[in-house]
Design an enzyme around this catalytic site. Structure first.
Site, PDB file in Angstrom:
ATOM      1  N   GLU A  21       0.857  -1.296   0.031  1.00 19.17           N
ATOM      2  CA  GLU A  21       0.019   0.038  -0.066  1.00 19.17           C
ATOM      3  C   GLU A  21       0.689   1.210  -0.036  1.00 19.17           C
ATOM      4  O   GLU A  21       1.834   1.248   0.821  1.00 19.17           O
ATOM      5  CB  GLU A  21      -0.717  -0.024   1.267  1.00 19.17           C
ATOM      6  N   PHE A  23       0.673   5.880  -0.255  1.00 21.17           N
ATOM      7  CA  PHE A  23      -0.321   6.917  -0.051  1.00 21.17           C
ATOM      8  C   PHE A  23       0.203   8.274  -0.935  1.00 21.17           C
ATOM      9  O   PHE A  23       1.373   8.284  -1.387  1.00 21.17           O
ATOM     10  CB  PHE A  23      -0.378   7.430   1.074  1.00 21.17           C
ATOM     11  N   PRO A  25       1.925  11.058  -2.110  1.00 22.39           N
ATOM     12  CA  PRO A  25       3.063  12.546  -1.395  1.00 22.39           C
ATOM     13  C   PRO A  25       2.307  13.717  -1.440  1.00 22.39           C
ATOM     14  O   PRO A  25       1.562  14.165  -2.342  1.00 22.39           O
ATOM     15  CB  PRO A  25       4.156  11.983  -2.148  1.00 22.39           C
ATOM     16  N   THR A  52      -3.947   5.223  -1.417  1.00 23.44           N
ATOM     17  CA  THR A  52      -5.085   5.584  -0.493  1.00 23.44           C
ATOM     18  C   THR A  52      -5.727   6.829  -0.958  1.00 23.44           C
ATOM     19  O   THR A  52      -5.198   7.411  -1.963  1.00 23.44           O
ATOM     20  CB  THR A  52      -4.320   5.764   0.756  1.00 23.44           C
ATOM     21  N   TRP A  53      -6.763   7.234  -0.623  1.00 19.04           N
ATOM     22  CA  TRP A  53      -7.751   8.262  -0.988  1.00 19.04           C
ATOM     23  C   TRP A  53      -7.700   9.182   0.403  1.00 19.04           C
ATOM     24  O   TRP A  53      -7.852   8.673   1.105  1.00 19.04           O
ATOM     25  CB  TRP A  53      -9.017   7.786  -1.268  1.00 19.04           C
ATOM     26  N   HIS A 157     -14.072  -1.748  14.609  1.00 20.66           N
ATOM     27  CA  HIS A 157     -14.080  -0.557  14.270  1.00 20.66           C
ATOM     28  C   HIS A 157     -13.806   0.322  15.143  1.00 20.66           C
ATOM     29  O   HIS A 157     -14.230   0.248  16.366  1.00 20.66           O
ATOM     30  CB  HIS A 157     -15.225  -0.072  13.365  1.00 20.66           C
ATOM     31  N   ASP A 175     -19.966  -5.440  14.486  1.00 20.90           N
ATOM     32  CA  ASP A 175     -19.373  -5.193  13.616  1.00 20.90           C
ATOM     33  C   ASP A 175     -19.106  -6.107  12.373  1.00 20.90           C
ATOM     34  O   ASP A 175     -18.995  -6.184  11.261  1.00 20.90           O
ATOM     35  CB  ASP A 175     -17.843  -5.042  14.122  1.00 20.90           C
ATOM     36  N   LYS A 182     -21.446  -6.083   3.815  1.00 22.10           N
ATOM     37  CA  LYS A 182     -20.669  -5.714   2.862  1.00 22.10           C
ATOM     38  C   LYS A 182     -20.020  -6.660   1.680  1.00 22.10           C
ATOM     39  O   LYS A 182     -20.253  -6.543   0.769  1.00 22.10           O
ATOM     40  CB  LYS A 182     -19.376  -5.116   3.384  1.00 22.10           C
ATOM     41  N   TYR A 285       1.525  -2.323   4.604  1.00 18.69           N
ATOM     42  CA  TYR A 285       1.411  -0.992   4.557  1.00 18.69           C
ATOM     43  C   TYR A 285       2.578  -0.368   4.553  1.00 18.69           C
ATOM     44  O   TYR A 285       3.514  -0.418   5.790  1.00 18.69           O
ATOM     45  CB  TYR A 285       0.820  -0.473   6.099  1.00 18.69           C
TER      46      TYR A 285
HETATM   47  P1  FAD Z   1     -17.809   1.063   7.239  1.00 17.05           P
HETATM   48  O1  FAD Z   1     -17.712  -0.284   6.802  1.00 17.05           O
HETATM   49  O2  FAD Z   1     -18.785   1.944   6.610  1.00 17.05           O
HETATM   50  O3  FAD Z   1     -18.080   1.112   8.897  1.00 17.05           O
HETATM   51  C1  FAD Z   1     -17.839   2.193   9.882  1.00 17.05           C
HETATM   52  C2  FAD Z   1     -18.285   1.642  10.980  1.00 17.05           C
HETATM   53  O4  FAD Z   1     -19.537   2.012  11.023  1.00 17.05           O
HETATM   54  C3  FAD Z   1     -18.266   0.245  11.522  1.00 17.05           C
HETATM   55  O5  FAD Z   1     -17.937   0.082  12.844  1.00 17.05           O
HETATM   56  C4  FAD Z   1     -19.258  -0.228  11.133  1.00 17.05           C
HETATM   57  O6  FAD Z   1     -19.722  -1.582  11.827  1.00 17.05           O
HETATM   58  C5  FAD Z   1     -20.453   0.765  11.510  1.00 17.05           C
HETATM   59  N1  FAD Z   1     -21.453   0.735  10.714  1.00 17.05           N
HETATM   60  C6  FAD Z   1     -21.583   1.468   9.384  1.00 17.05           C
HETATM   61  N2  FAD Z   1     -22.789   1.381   8.864  1.00 17.05           N
HETATM   62  C7  FAD Z   1     -23.452   0.258   9.722  1.00 17.05           C
HETATM   63  C8  FAD Z   1     -24.454  -0.537   9.646  1.00 17.05           C
HETATM   64  N3  FAD Z   1     -25.916   0.030   8.590  1.00 17.05           N
HETATM   65  N4  FAD Z   1     -24.972  -1.029  10.560  1.00 17.05           N
HETATM   66  C9  FAD Z   1     -24.073  -1.167  11.577  1.00 17.05           C
HETATM   67  N5  FAD Z   1     -22.872  -0.845  11.848  1.00 17.05           N
HETATM   68  C10 FAD Z   1     -22.458  -0.208  10.773  1.00 17.05           C
HETATM   69  N6  FAD Z   1      -9.746   6.160   4.914  1.00 17.05           N
HETATM   70  C11 FAD Z   1      -9.477   7.147   4.134  1.00 17.05           C
HETATM   71  O7  FAD Z   1      -9.575   8.338   4.291  1.00 17.05           O
HETATM   72  N7  FAD Z   1      -8.734   6.720   2.938  1.00 17.05           N
HETATM   73  C12 FAD Z   1      -8.315   5.556   2.670  1.00 17.05           C
HETATM   74  O8  FAD Z   1      -7.559   5.226   1.711  1.00 17.05           O
HETATM   75  C13 FAD Z   1      -8.329   4.593   3.632  1.00 17.05           C
HETATM   76  N8  FAD Z   1      -8.009   3.265   3.505  1.00 17.05           N
HETATM   77  C14 FAD Z   1      -8.188   2.458   4.435  1.00 17.05           C
HETATM   78  C15 FAD Z   1      -7.646   1.076   4.154  1.00 17.05           C
HETATM   79  C16 FAD Z   1      -7.883  -0.034   5.045  1.00 17.05           C
HETATM   80  C17 FAD Z   1      -7.589  -1.231   4.753  1.00 17.05           C
HETATM   81  C18 FAD Z   1      -8.750   0.159   6.365  1.00 17.05           C
HETATM   82  C19 FAD Z   1      -8.809  -0.901   7.178  1.00 17.05           C
HETATM   83  C20 FAD Z   1      -9.019   1.575   6.562  1.00 17.05           C
HETATM   84  C21 FAD Z   1      -8.983   2.560   5.699  1.00 17.05           C
HETATM   85  N9  FAD Z   1      -9.077   4.074   5.938  1.00 17.05           N
HETATM   86  C22 FAD Z   1      -9.066   5.023   4.958  1.00 17.05           C
HETATM   87  C23 FAD Z   1      -9.718   4.377   7.130  1.00 17.05           C
HETATM   88  C24 FAD Z   1     -11.394   4.051   6.901  1.00 17.05           C
HETATM   89  O9  FAD Z   1     -11.860   5.128   5.982  1.00 17.05           O
HETATM   90  C25 FAD Z   1     -12.088   4.541   8.536  1.00 17.05           C
HETATM   91  O10 FAD Z   1     -11.598   3.259   9.147  1.00 17.05           O
HETATM   92  C26 FAD Z   1     -13.611   4.774   8.401  1.00 17.05           C
HETATM   93  O11 FAD Z   1     -13.769   5.247   9.737  1.00 17.05           O
HETATM   94  C27 FAD Z   1     -14.334   3.420   8.466  1.00 17.05           C
HETATM   95  O12 FAD Z   1     -14.331   3.200   7.159  1.00 17.05           O
HETATM   96  P2  FAD Z   1     -15.042   1.726   6.477  1.00 17.05           P
HETATM   97  O13 FAD Z   1     -15.083   1.541   5.139  1.00 17.05           O
HETATM   98  O14 FAD Z   1     -14.607   0.594   7.389  1.00 17.05           O
HETATM   99  O15 FAD Z   1     -16.529   2.188   7.175  1.00 17.05           O
END
Ligand code: FAD
Length: 594
Positions: A21, A23, A25, A52-53, A157, A175, A182, A285
């Site tokens: 992975e 990010f 720069p 990454t975004w 999370h 979670d 998903k 990472y």
């Molecule tokens: P979600 O899958 O939507 O979940 C978020 C939280 O909400 C979880 O606790 C979930 O259980 C809960 N939740 C949401 N909807 C529901 C529902 N309907 N019912 C029950 N619970 C729900 N961030 C960036 O900004 N850019 C990146 O490039 C980036 N890359 C990442 C790559 C990886 C591998 C990981 C693990 C994280 C990354 N992140 C990144 C961080 C990520 O955006 C955050 O952790 C963010 O807070 C959650 O994203 P998610 O897609 O896991 O969210």
């Protein structure tokens, strides 16, 4: 190709795969350096790399641009992260349409963190509330085109984690249940949040399996590079740090080298434990650093500097629209990015034989062909912008490059010489001193094993062949002598042309000549490189233009060195010379008495 398909194919062969992975720069120099680094890391054959975004969509354009270059110029299977933060659906679709048009098939669909300064995620008007919405949208709008990856959290999370007590059982189960939704909505792969307690990851995988999640759950491994950074990251992600790690780091926390070495040791041990459980995928990472990630993979025996293998003599394209490409003219061998950019608009690629060269719609020469990363610019400036008094000085610089004394060349996008060039670099040095200024070459090869380190390609089990090839600039006088000499060497074929298109050859314009081929078990003969006169006429404009836009421009306006280079450019010929007798021929014989 979808990453999940690559992982499944590797798993069927019992192979371990890994990915990196990166990010985006913050500076242009940083972006340049990142591409150099990726280039080196990708030579170790990761199954994919992701980018990454930026938090809150802060790097959207840059992430899109880097993704495009990763897929199409670095030629690595690319997965772009995409988050919902500040992204109405039009912007989401713009991002997805852009990567689709660029031949990228993999997205990591995320909700994203709240924008800077806010502590709660807020759904933007016309946007999505969570990653599940995004996955559903991608499947509804783009069908099966994208491979979709989602994030998984072995420790739940961070929003679910309440202080020291961690996550409640109910929170953890919710979670997990949400993760399953998903996957059920169309995600085909999970990458986990970083962790340092391997048992927690293994339990998480087991728990996922219990509730019916069957897709691969790729462990995200973040090597510890720096003590403060480690504390910041684990604090932000609310990651548990096992006591033995705290104990090991505490006495060395002010010694960066010792921390790095420990990080490599720890990463290696974590991966060993994971692999021992039959999990065959690792995601690193890298934080845009190469040493620790590569050191871990070396310790695991997954990569070896001495055994970097090529699937073709040129790096196979990752872009879904050109994966079937299997033959290229040799002229761009040292300028693969330029070739890709000039053929970007092609809707089909020649298969097997370079049969349709009669209508090669090469893109016109553009500024892109002469753009160089800053790091390369600096090297060229140091090595090639030396004062020239005569054309002999020009010969000497070419000679020094062929002898490996210079690392850069205006005619090459690569760092230094290709490994096979070293087999003939002394002969090359000699012909350069005689005024034949070589820009491309390959030695003759008659049935070397396909895993040979210097000339091999295509993996083990086959045999590779090639005809000796030389491409150079020379004066009209030298060309006349060479042409005369060629009559005594019937196995030699040549094409020569000057800047204005004056053409001289002992073969027809349609005589496409295979100069590299390979024989592999249970496959048709593969013929990846040809000398094709029609393409040569396209290439010659680029090759001549480099005299001014690649070299003379390194000198200030009015500098006498520029004049010499411009004279060479306007009076020399570009020559492509093949020795068709790849068994007994010696291409350099023809230069002997010159
Ligand atoms: P979600 O899958 O939507 O979940 C978020 C939280 O909400 C979880 O606790 C979930 O259980 C809960 N939740 C949401 N909807 C529901 C529902 N309907 N019912 C029950 N619970 C729900 N961030 C960036 O900004 N850019 C990146 O490039 C980036 N890359 C990442 C790559 C990886 C591998 C990981 C693990 C994280 C990354 N992140 C990144 C961080 C990520 O955006 C955050 O952790 C963010 O807070 C959650 O994203 P998610 O897609 O896991 O969210």
């Amino acid at each position: 190709m979808k990453v999940i398909e690559k992982i499944r194919a590797a798993s069927e062969e019992g192979k371990v795969v890994f990915s990196f992975e990166f990010f985006p720069p913050k500076t242009e120099d940083g972006v340049d350096n990142l591409f150099d680094r990726m280039e080196r890391m990708v030579s170790h054959n990761p199954s994919f790399c992701d980018i990454t975004w930026g938090a809150g969509g802060s790097t959207a354009d840059l992430t899109l641009d880097i993704s495009n270059k990763m897929q199409n110029m670095i030629c690595v299977e690319t997965m772009m992260h995409l988050t919902c933060t500040n992204m109405p659906v039009e912007k989401i679709d713009h991002a997805l349409d852009t990567i689709k048009a660029n031949g990228i098939q993999n997205v990591l669909a995320l909700r994203g963190d709240p924008p800077h300064g806010q502590d709660k995620f807020v759904q933007v008007a016309g946007g999505f509330a969570c990653a599940l919405d995004l996955v559903e949208h991608i499947r509804a709008k783009y069908g099966d085109y994208f491979g979709i990856t989602v994030a998984g959290y072995p420790e739940a999370h961070p929003d679910m984690i309440q202080g020291e007590g961690g996550v409640s059982l109910e929170g953890y189960q919710n979670d997990l249940a949400y993760l399953k939704r998903k996957v059920d909505a169309g995600a085909d792969l999970i990458i986990t949040q970083l962790f340092y307690d391997t048992d927690i990851y293994l339990k998480f995988v087991n728990d996922c399996r219990q509730i019916g999640i069957t897709c691969p759950i790729v462990p995200g491994i973040m090597p510890i590079n720096n003590y403060k950074g480690f504390l910041r990251m684990t604090g932000f992600c609310k990651t548990k740090i096992p006591l033995e790690i705290i104990a090991a780091l505490d006495p060395i926390k002010d010694n960066e080298e010792a921390v790095k070495a420990y990080g490599v040791h720890l990463g290696t041990e974590m991966c060993k434990k994971i692999l021992a459980q039959g999990i065959k995928t690792l995601h690193l990472y890298t934080l845009n650093m190469e040493k620790s990630a590569l050191a871990i993979l070396k310790n695991l025996g997954l990569i070896d500097d001495a055994k970097i293998s090529r699937s073709l003599p040129w790096r196979r394209p990752a872009n879904i629209f050109r994966v079937k490409e299997d033959v290229r003219p040799i002229f761009w061998a040292n300028r693969p990015k330029s070739y890709i950019s000039r053929t970007h608009g092609w809707d089909q690629y020649p298969r097997g034989r370079w049969g349709d060269s009669g209508n090669p719609s090469y893109g016109a020469l553009s500024d892109y062909q002469f753009m160089r990363p800053r790091s390369r610019d600096q090297k060229l400036q140091e090595e090639w912008a030396v004062p020239l008094k005569s054309v002999e000085d020009v010969h000497e610089i070419f000679m020094n490059f062929c002898l490996g004394k210079l690392k850069s060349s205006p005619w090459s996008e690569l760092d230094g010489l290709q490994p096979e060039t070293k087999i003939i670099n002394e002969q090359l040095g000699n012909v350069n001193m005689k005024g034949f200024l070589t820009i491309n070459s390959q030695p003759a090869v008659n049935g070397e094993k396909s895993d040979s380190l210097s000339v091999g390609w295509g993996g083990p089990g086959g045999y590779v062949y090639q005809k000796a090839y030389l491409e150079f600039f020379c004066s009209k006088e030298k060309l006349n002598v060479l042409v005369e000499n060629c009559t005594a060497f019937p196995s030699l074929t040549y094409i020569a042309v000057n800047k204005d298109g004056l053409y001289l050859s002992n073969v027809g314009l349609n005589a496409v000549n295979a100069v590299t081929w390979g024989v592999f078990p249970a496959k048709e003969i593969i013929q990846p490189t040809v000398v094709d006169p029609a393409s040569f006429m396209v290439w010659k404009d680029e090759a001549f233009e480099i005299w001014t836009r690649g070299w003379a421009c390194l000198f200030p306006e009015g500098n006498p060195s520029r004049k010499i280079l411009e004279q060479v450019q306007s009076s020399y010929f570009l020559v492509s010379l093949v020795d068709n007798d790849y068994i007994h021929g010696d291409l350099f014989e023809v230069f002997k008495d010159i």
